[in-house]
Design an enzyme around this catalytic site. Sequence first.
Site, PDB file in Angstrom:
ATOM      1  N   ASN A  14       0.823  -1.216   0.000  1.00 10.92           N
ATOM      2  CA  ASN A  14       0.000   0.000   0.000  1.00 10.92           C
ATOM      3  C   ASN A  14       0.856   1.265   0.000  1.00 10.92           C
ATOM      4  O   ASN A  14       0.786   2.099   0.903  1.00 10.92           O
ATOM      5  CB  ASN A  14      -0.969   0.009   1.190  1.00 10.92           C
ATOM      6  CG  ASN A  14      -0.270  -0.020   2.535  1.00 10.92           C
ATOM      7  OD1 ASN A  14       0.802  -0.604   2.676  1.00 10.92           O
ATOM      8  ND2 ASN A  14      -0.879   0.610   3.537  1.00 10.92           N
ATOM      9  N   ASP A  35       3.193  -5.810  11.705  1.00  7.19           N
ATOM     10  CA  ASP A  35       2.476  -4.665  11.132  1.00  7.19           C
ATOM     11  C   ASP A  35       3.212  -3.371  11.450  1.00  7.19           C
ATOM     12  O   ASP A  35       2.596  -2.322  11.646  1.00  7.19           O
ATOM     13  CB  ASP A  35       1.026  -4.599  11.624  1.00  7.19           C
ATOM     14  CG  ASP A  35       0.166  -3.630  10.818  1.00  7.19           C
ATOM     15  OD1 ASP A  35       0.575  -3.258   9.700  1.00  7.19           O
ATOM     16  OD2 ASP A  35      -0.910  -3.229  11.307  1.00  7.19           O
TER      17      ASP A  35
END
Length: 348
Positions: free
Chosen positions: A45, A251
Amino acid sequence: MTAPSQVLKIRRPDDWHVHLRDGDMLKTVVPYTSEIYGRAIVMPNLASPITTVDAAIAYRQRILDAVPAGHDFTPLMTCYLTDSLDADELERGFHEGVFTAAKLYPANATTNSSHGVTSVDAIMPVLERMEKLGMPLLVHGEVTHADVDIFDREARFIDTVMEPLRQRLTTLKVVFEHITTKDAAQYVRDGNDYLAATITPQHLMFNRNDMLVGGIRPHLYCLPILKRNIHQQALRELVASGFTRAFLGTDSAPHSRHRKETSCGCAGCFNAPSALGSYAAVFEEMNALAHFEAFCSLNGPQFYGLPVNTGWVELVRDEQHVPENIALADDSLVPFLAGETVRWSVKK
């Protein structure tokens, strides 16, 4: 695994979910991951999302160019799914060893996800192709409807998206990423061998009180958002049980300080510098160090069908101070646990 009281020796771990960004930020953050982990699943992303084989190859090279000499690190690239993605392009990338997996972001669920999928039906031909290929689907499991409370997005996603998808494509390999709720923990536990989950250090260590009570702590703000303590406890119990379809995915998601400490701050915790020691502390607190190596180093490769890393990493019980900030070209990064002391650190 050998686990004397002062040393933990484990197979070299992998990070199955990391954001490395691009440009100067990438050059700053990559070494924190490449120093410790043998491989990492790199999120696609970027501001211009990674949707083609050529874009992934170019991005992989930028990552490798940022890896310091002496670090043995392999970035595993992912394809950003969009409503218009060509299934043939995805298959080509998988067969050529460029794409390890594909990532489903519901549109507008998190940072740089405006290009994401508007509905699963829109990408069903792509998902059917992935099922045939045995290509893992990585899922940010939250609905984004305006009428759904942010703390309920994950549980609602299970009922309305995840379960119908898995009923339809019964042999599609799915990673339910960064799970945050007892609902997700139970769902994954009850699932079959085609379903796995990653869990972050922040969701094991903290709950929403830690972020909101006594003042807002923007550097604990991430998506999916921290939940109630009952959900935190469910995640801790899942990993402490030795459940084999849960594995390390930090993450780690860096944003510059001025983008975090602002009236409308970005979501993400830059935890790469301290994540492995943070996980170790949680497993120790849960009297579950016997399962630590599997969570970090064995369960992920088993699910992905990849070999276990050949090297080893040692963590020592040696309290280390996490820096208050890390310099960027024109700003700074505030790492996870900034200014605090961690009791397990990676032996250099």
